[in-house]
Design an enzyme around this catalytic site. Structure first.
Site, short mmCIF file in Angstrom:
data_model
loop_
_atom_site.label_atom_id
_atom_site.label_comp_id
_atom_site.label_asym_id
_atom_site.label_seq_id
_atom_site.Cartn_x
_atom_site.Cartn_y
_atom_site.Cartn_z
CG HIS A 31 -10.98 7.44 10.79
ND1 HIS A 31 -9.83 6.91 11.34
CD2 HIS A 31 -11.91 6.45 10.86
CE1 HIS A 31 -10.06 5.67 11.72
NE2 HIS A 31 -11.31 5.36 11.45
CG HIS A 82 -13.66 3.62 15.76
ND1 HIS A 82 -12.97 4.79 15.54
CD2 HIS A 82 -13.46 2.84 14.66
CE1 HIS A 82 -12.36 4.73 14.37
NE2 HIS A 82 -12.65 3.56 13.81
CG ASP A 132 -15.13 3.25 11.24
OD1 ASP A 132 -14.33 4.21 11.17
OD2 ASP A 132 -14.76 2.09 11.55
CG HIS A 148 -15.38 0.12 6.43
ND1 HIS A 148 -15.62 1.36 6.96
CD2 HIS A 148 -14.35 -0.40 7.15
CE1 HIS A 148 -14.79 1.59 7.97
NE2 HIS A 148 -14.01 0.53 8.09
#
Length: 319
Positions: free
Chosen positions: A77, A236, A240, A263
């Protein structure tokens, strides 16, 4: 275009989403070509110059784990905010193993950076330009870069829960045409109630609550105020991805696309690019040249500092 750093040091205090620990984070200005560096003030370890190869834990976040076992968790973030504000050089000091989660979005970090002020430096900013497609595929997901004269991201999510059927699963943002603060920065991280017990047995999610995450049960969203955007979940995921990709330490000229990205696969894409020098080239724009217009000028060109401050003030108890 010139490199950027902060005008002055700034500090924020919060809690780690996964560790549950109270953390004080201080951002310091840094010289030209310093890059983004983390330092654990609670340890005697050396500062950590960020690199994609150091992201060695991607369970629900992007976490640095060095060969010596030093951890800096949940960096995506603040990395997203640094990318949006065009910050190249900064020292980030923490007294705990995780960046504070704040309200679960990147907006508090944008506000912090604007509070610090951002200044141009002497050396030219270095860009990574994607010159041919690069793709990483896993059994149920994929991500790729393709050449593009700017920075554009397009993501599609897919979750087996009715709450995700209430809005379009795909969102796209072009940094030259859309406002990061307006479109992305307020989107919060999210999780499922049924996963909480599993997470906590693995020492994850210990600091999570309705004030710093969207929580979903079998019926829907538990947060009393609901969602900030109808499609907050996919926004969101883009937030990310912007942060995950900026772990390379330089702005990317290219278009990113993904289906069910996360991720681990985002980091795998960065490593795939760096492993093949024919995929990219380093470029600078020392006289303006053909730099994509407004794509890398920071949030001033996407709403301005005053808008960032106003937006943050609309979030009670964010800081």
């Amino acid at each position: 275009m010139k490199q950027r750093t902060l005008c002055r040091a700034v500090e924020m205090t919060g809690v780690g989403l996964h560790s549950g620990e109270r953390v004080v984070m201080t951002l310091f200005p840094a010289p030209d070509n310093h890059g983004i560096v983390f330092r654990r003030s609670d340890l005697t370890a050396e500062p950590i110059a960020l690199h994609p190869d150091l992201i060695n834990d991607t369970r629900l976040s992007s976490t640095v784990v060095t060969d010596a076992g030093v951890r800096v968790g949940t960096i995506e973030h603040i990395m997203s905010a640094l990318a949006a504000c065009g910050v190249d050089n900064v020292l980030i000091e923490l007294n705990a193993p995780e960046v504070p989660i704040m309200d679960g979005s990147s907006l508090p970090f944008v506000f912090l950076l604007r509070e610090a002020g951002i200044v141009e430096q002497q050396c030219c900013k270095r860009f990574i330009r994607i010159v041919k497609p690069v793709e990483v595929r896993l059994p149920d997901k994929w991500v790729r870069f393709v050449p593009y004269n700017g920075f554009r991201l397009k993501l599609t999510i897919a979750f087996d829960h009715p709450v995700f059927n209430l809005a379009a699963p795909t969102f796209e943002i072009d940094f030259a045409k859309q406002d990061y603060v307006e479109e992305i920065a307020r989107a919060r991280t999210f999780g499922f109630m049924q996963e909480v017990e599993m997470m906590r047995t693995h020492n994850l999610g210990l600091g999570g609550n309705l004030g710093n995450a969207i929580v979903i049960d079998d019926a829907g969203v538990l947060n009393p105020d609901g969602l900030r955007y109808a499609d907050e979940f996919v926004r969101h995921k883009i937030l990310d991805a912007i942060g995950d990709l900026y772990i390379v330490g330089h702005p990317i000229i290219g278009a990113f696309e993904g289906y069910k990205s996360g991720h681990a696969v985002n980091n795998a894409l960065l490593r795939a690019v760096l492993a093949d020098p024919s995929c990219y080239e380093w470029v600078v724009f020392d006289g303006g040249g053909d730099v994509p217009p407004d794509a890398f000028s920071g949030v001033e060109c996407m709403g301005g500092a005053s808008r960032c401050v106003r937006a943050c003030h609309q979030l009670p108890n964010t800081l």
